[in-house]
Design a protein around this motif. Sequence first.
Motif, short mmCIF file in Angstrom:
data_model
loop_
_atom_site.label_atom_id
_atom_site.label_comp_id
_atom_site.label_asym_id
_atom_site.label_seq_id
_atom_site.Cartn_x
_atom_site.Cartn_y
_atom_site.Cartn_z
N GLY A 13 -16.94 136.68 -39.93
CA GLY A 13 -17.46 135.41 -40.42
C GLY A 13 -16.77 134.23 -39.75
N ASP A 14 -15.45 134.29 -39.68
CA ASP A 14 -14.69 133.19 -39.07
C ASP A 14 -15.02 133.06 -37.59
N TYR A 15 -15.16 134.21 -36.94
CA TYR A 15 -15.48 134.25 -35.52
C TYR A 15 -16.84 133.62 -35.25
N LEU A 16 -17.80 133.97 -36.09
CA LEU A 16 -19.14 133.41 -35.93
C LEU A 16 -19.13 131.90 -36.17
N ARG A 17 -18.43 131.52 -37.23
CA ARG A 17 -18.40 130.09 -37.56
C ARG A 17 -17.78 129.30 -36.41
N GLN A 18 -16.67 129.81 -35.90
CA GLN A 18 -15.98 129.09 -34.83
C GLN A 18 -16.84 129.02 -33.56
#
Length: 225
Positions: A13-18
């Motif tokens: 999730g964090d990777y996608l958001r970033q």
Amino acid sequence: MKILVVEDEIKTGDYLRQGLTEAGFVVDLARDGLDGLHLAQTDAYDLAILDVMLPGIDGWAVLQGIRRAGKDMPVLFLTARDQVQDRVHGLELGADDYMVKPFAFAELLARVRIHLRRGSKAKESEYLRAADLELDLMRRRVTRAGRRIDLTVKEFALLELLLRRQGEVLPRSLIASQVWDMNFDSDTNVIEVAIKRLRLKIDEDFELKLIRTVRGMGYVLEIAE
Ligand code: CA
């Protein structure tokens, strides 16, 4: 443009958001199915990326809820479920695409752009223009009088908003929520700074100024008499 990501795996999730934020999108991230569906129903998104196995309700149910609410934004499934029947099920429920984890971010981004382009083609042209200023939405390029102007991600988003609402005075609170995805805080001068930089790039070298400050109200992009 705004993207909803529903993903319970923290890292993914964090990777996608970033990654999507760096690519110039405003991203909302939900960690479970119910939150995701709630956001999809109450906010306006240009596209959604859904995991299938989620706490609360699964991605299939989120998609069904989105379609039931009459939202026709493109929906991509991004999931570890790689069985043919899963893909078929997702597409039958009305998903626009299906990607299997592990995935390459560059490919995901390319697919996101293709779906946004398809969606926008039906609705609008791929260019926004005012006088000799042109913003190319898909190639993410700006020119004035044919000369290329380099903008940061946020400057681009700001200019896009001003061009879309040409002639309309946009309050700073609206700019804050649309471009920075934050609530307006009067202590911050982030908008003033961004407008100033944008003006230097867009207006400084040209006789016809396009961006104007309306005192006490906000900013407007218009072709003045
Ligand atoms: Ca999951």
